[in-house]
Scaffold this active site. Sequence first.
Site, PDB file in Angstrom:
ATOM      1  CG  HIS A   1       9.780  10.816   7.812  1.00  0.00           C
ATOM      2  ND1 HIS A   1       8.478  11.252   7.915  1.00  0.00           N
ATOM      3  CD2 HIS A   1       9.737   9.672   7.088  1.00  0.00           C
ATOM      4  CE1 HIS A   1       7.682  10.394   7.286  1.00  0.00           C
ATOM      5  NE2 HIS A   1       8.418   9.430   6.763  1.00  0.00           N
TER       6      HIS A   1
ATOM      7  CB  CYS B   1       8.061   0.687   6.012  1.00  0.00           C
ATOM      8  SG  CYS B   1       7.515   2.433   5.929  1.00  0.00           S
TER       9      CYS B   1
ATOM     10  CE  LYS C   1       9.373   2.214   1.980  1.00  0.00           C
ATOM     11  NZ  LYS C   1       8.600   3.107   2.832  1.00  0.00           N
TER      12      LYS C   1
ATOM     13  CG  ASP D   1       9.819   6.570   3.711  1.00  0.00           C
ATOM     14  OD1 ASP D   1       9.054   6.147   2.822  1.00  0.00           O
ATOM     15  OD2 ASP D   1       9.428   7.025   4.790  1.00  0.00           O
TER      16      ASP D   1
ATOM     17  CG  ASP E   1      11.794   2.322   4.453  1.00  0.00           C
ATOM     18  OD1 ASP E   1      12.155   1.931   3.328  1.00  0.00           O
ATOM     19  OD2 ASP E   1      10.663   2.797   4.667  1.00  0.00           O
TER      20      ASP E   1
ATOM     21  CG  HIS F   1       8.533  11.121   2.184  1.00  0.00           C
ATOM     22  ND1 HIS F   1       7.582  10.363   1.538  1.00  0.00           N
ATOM     23  CD2 HIS F   1       8.675  10.569   3.421  1.00  0.00           C
ATOM     24  CE1 HIS F   1       7.174   9.396   2.354  1.00  0.00           C
ATOM     25  NE2 HIS F   1       7.820   9.494   3.493  1.00  0.00           N
TER      26      HIS F   1
END
Length: 214
Positions: free
Chosen positions: A87, A157, A112, A53, A11, A55
């Site tokens: 974020h 993470c 993820k 990351d 990340d 989302h």
Amino acid sequence: MMTQRALLLVDIQNDFCAGGALAVAEGDSTVDVANVLIDWCKARGEAVLASQDWHPAGHGSFASQHAVEPFSQGVLDGLAQTFWPDHCVQGSDGAALHPLLKQQAIDALFHKGENPKIDSYSAFFDNCHREKTQLDGWLREQQIDELIILGLATDYCVKFTVLDALALGYQVSVITDGCRGVNLQPQDSAQAFMAMAGAGATLYTLADWLETHA
């Protein structure tokens, strides 16, 4: 039997670096360490991997979805949850890898946190271990059994990625000065490193790693 090793960058994204939506103090300093290790691994023919990351807008872990202050504590899908600022929204500049990271050297990228109902700190699983990312399958296909891990953030993470990697049977080395933490509590990162070491990870500074693996 030779162990096959890979570098896993966790990340290292704009939103976790200076000016980002969930900026981690000194997050950018992970990039230089990552770049040194990218070159080191590439010179040895070792794979370089990164997690991201990723989302959807309106993810359940976002404080904005619950009308609460960022960093407040609550429950999401039955699990204790820290509610974060919005974020790493898919396709946004904040979700992009840091521009100074040697991205062209990355062999595979693993997303993820795509399920809006559950957070996913680890690069291997969601926080409930219900769903896996494609990372473990990829590593097994390439017969990789040893990982060098660094990135953001130490206490979330990185920690959960390392613990899952160890539980899955990988040998793990963590480059401590290539990690930075959120530190909602001042000791969170120190405790995260202790938890990783306690579970079987070996901790190195970059200098130690380069010296002992010449």
